[in-house]
Design an enzyme around this catalytic site. Structure first.
Site, PDB file in Angstrom:
ATOM      1  N   GLY A 239       0.772  -1.258   0.006  1.00  0.00           N
ATOM      2  CA  GLY A 239      -0.119   0.081   0.023  1.00  0.00           C
ATOM      3  C   GLY A 239       0.789   1.198  -0.014  1.00  0.00           C
ATOM      4  N   GLY A 278       3.674  -3.471  -3.626  1.00  0.00           N
ATOM      5  CA  GLY A 278       3.705  -3.583  -5.172  1.00  0.00           C
ATOM      6  C   GLY A 278       4.109  -2.636  -5.851  1.00  0.00           C
ATOM      7  N   ARG A 279       3.285  -1.539  -5.849  1.00  0.00           N
ATOM      8  CA  ARG A 279       3.361  -0.161  -6.521  1.00  0.00           C
ATOM      9  C   ARG A 279       4.814   0.422  -6.018  1.00  0.00           C
ATOM     10  NH1 ARG A 279      -1.019   3.199  -7.795  1.00  0.00           N
ATOM     11  NH2 ARG A 279      -2.142   1.909  -6.374  1.00  0.00           N
ATOM     12  N   TYR A 320      -9.553   6.097 -11.715  1.00  0.00           N
ATOM     13  CA  TYR A 320      -9.437   6.865 -10.397  1.00  0.00           C
ATOM     14  C   TYR A 320      -9.042   8.046 -10.514  1.00  0.00           C
ATOM     15  CZ  TYR A 320      -7.488   1.870  -9.602  1.00  0.00           C
ATOM     16  OH  TYR A 320      -7.281   0.522  -9.565  1.00  0.00           O
ATOM     17  N   CYS A 347     -12.582   5.007 -28.500  1.00  0.00           N
ATOM     18  CA  CYS A 347     -13.811   5.608 -28.854  1.00  0.00           C
ATOM     19  C   CYS A 347     -14.621   5.953 -27.706  1.00  0.00           C
ATOM     20  CB  CYS A 347     -14.590   4.504 -29.754  1.00  0.00           C
ATOM     21  SG  CYS A 347     -13.721   4.106 -31.184  1.00  0.00           S
ATOM     22  N   GLU A 348     -13.960   6.721 -26.828  1.00  0.00           N
ATOM     23  CA  GLU A 348     -14.605   6.990 -25.434  1.00  0.00           C
ATOM     24  C   GLU A 348     -14.127   8.577 -25.430  1.00  0.00           C
ATOM     25  OE1 GLU A 348     -15.968   4.808 -22.893  1.00  0.00           O
ATOM     26  OE2 GLU A 348     -16.086   3.396 -24.380  1.00  0.00           O
TER      27      GLU A 348
END
Ligand SMILES: *Cc1c(COP(=O)(O)O)cnc(C)c1O
Length: 418
Positions: A239, A278-279, A320, A347-348
């Protein structure tokens, strides 16, 4: 520079190199978009984590970034591996990582995932629910060996991060709730079971947390719960957040370890304390390089710069609201006096990489753009939306760029169709 991988350098002409290779050369050789990982940076962060927390105490959360090269690198650097699915476990075992250096997580492990984990002999399984306890008992009754297990506890605390990556509050799909008594019931249940060896408890309060007090509060709750249980192991999760933009600040690995030392100071020395970053191991080790395909200026409204990737290679801005920096790797130091929205090719309208980026006034078709700090939760979350082939992943070190995951081809896009 603070956001760039550690071996990054900029020459007099403003050209960015990583690992001794210019980003422009990498883009020319491997195409765009490409994820460029600084191998030395990756090894350094692994080593720092081991130095801060101890040998065989750091479990790399592979979901942040996983491919064969990465699990081999983490294994070489002495990290254990946290896998959350049978697929992540397959990649680790297939790469030659010993099963007893892998740990399985997940709030809904299938019977097959548990069967593989139990027969392979993982270091431990982090059990998440009463249903999972029953599933392990059934598999043990079929003859599979009893696994070492830790129980994931939800300590009931709120942390300062995005709600989608906050996991330690009472209202959570993860773990056994401490405040309603489930945690204690699970401990009794697991202790009484012949099908598993209860060795510890586990928590993971959320991701991209930069407020160290959040960790300290949760860890103190966990240590209080742990002490009377007389178990040998406790895992305090991952975290640790990272800086994504020039204005972000995040604690270092050493500062995080200092908080852990304070929170666990009452524990006897023989207790095994694991962490699961992790990050913080991978995020800042990589950048993504894109090519500019169109520049559209709408007078009085804004300029849109479209690159050849987008939400399919980095869904974090869309999921996020994450913010990234962006710059041209062939003129890093050029004044960025104009503003533009950096968008992808999907396409968004929500396919936005950077909402409002400072850019040079003369960005043009064919220029390269780089977003730094894309080493975590970008490639691992990549999709084939709009049938875009997923990008290449390259490791650079000592002047050599090495392809570790090739770009997908058109054939890859139909290989599952029958
Ligand atoms: C995702 C996860 C981690 C790693 O989180 P980071 O924020 O990437 O450090 C660790 N443990 C568990 C159980 C996780 O789900």
């Amino acid at each position: 520079m603070r956001l760039l991988p550690r071996t990054a350098s900029v020459d007099a002409s403003g050209a960015l190199s990583i690992g001794g290779v210019t980003v422009a050369d990498i883009a020319a050789q491997f195409g765009t978009p490409t994820f460029i990982y600084d191998e030395q940076h990756l090894r350094d962060t692994c080593r720092e984590a081991v130095a801060a927390f101890g040998t065989d105490r750091v479990i790399y959360a592979t979901k942040a970034f996983i491919n064969t090269a990465m699990v081999q690198l983490a294994n070489e650097e002495g990290l254990l591996l946290d896998v959350a699915t049978g697929g992540e476990l397959f990649v680790a075992l297939n790469a030659g990582v010993p099963a007893n250096r892998c740990v399985l997580h997940g709030n809904n492990k299938s019977e097959n995932e548990l069967r593989t984990a139990m027969s392979a002999g993982l270091r431990h399984i982090v059990v998440d629910s009463f249903d999972e306890i029953e599933r392990i008992e059934l598999l043990h009754a079929e003859g599979l060996p009893a696994p070492r297990v830790q129980l994931r506890i939800t300590p009931g605390l709120h942390v300062e991060t995005h709600a989608y990556v906050s996991t330690g509050q009472d209202d959570s799909k993860f773990g056994f709730n401490l405040n309603n008594g489930d945690a204690h019931r699970a401990v009794e249940r697991a202790r009484a079971s012949q099908a598993m060896e209860l060795v510890g408890i586990h928590c993971h309060i959320g991701s991209n947390v930069v407020t160290v007090a959040n960790f300290e509060d949760a860890w103190r709750v966990m240590v209080d719960l742990f002490m009377p249980l007389a178990l040998p192991e406790i895992t305090l999760g991952g975290g640790l957040g990272v800086a994504y933009t020039a204005s972000d600040v995040a604690p270092t690995m050493q500062q995080w370890a200092e908080v852990l030392r304070r929170a666990t100071s009452a524990l006897p020395a023989e207790i095994v304390v694991y962490v699961e970053p992790g990050r913080s191991i991978v995020a800042a080790s990589a950048v993504t390089v894109y090519s500019v395909g169109t520049v559209k200026n709408i007078d009085g409204i804004r300029t849109y710069i479209s690159v050849d990737g987008g939400m399919s290679d980095n869904p974090r801005p869309m999921m996020y609201g994450s913010v990234y920096e962006v710059f041209d790797p062939q003129r890093v130091t050029a004044p960025r006096t104009a503003r533009a929205r950096i968008v992808g090719k999907h396409c968004e309208s929500g396919d936005i990489l950077v909402l409002d980026a400072p850019v040079p006034t003369d960005v043009k078709v064919g220029d390269l753009l780089v977003t730094p700090v894309t080493g975590a939760y970008a490639y691992s979350m990549a999709s084939n939306y709009n049938k875009l082939p997923r990008p290449a992943v390259v490791f650079v070190a000592n002047g050599v760029a090495r392809l570790v995951t090739r770009r997908e081809t058109d054939d890859d896009l139909v290989r599952l169709d029958v």
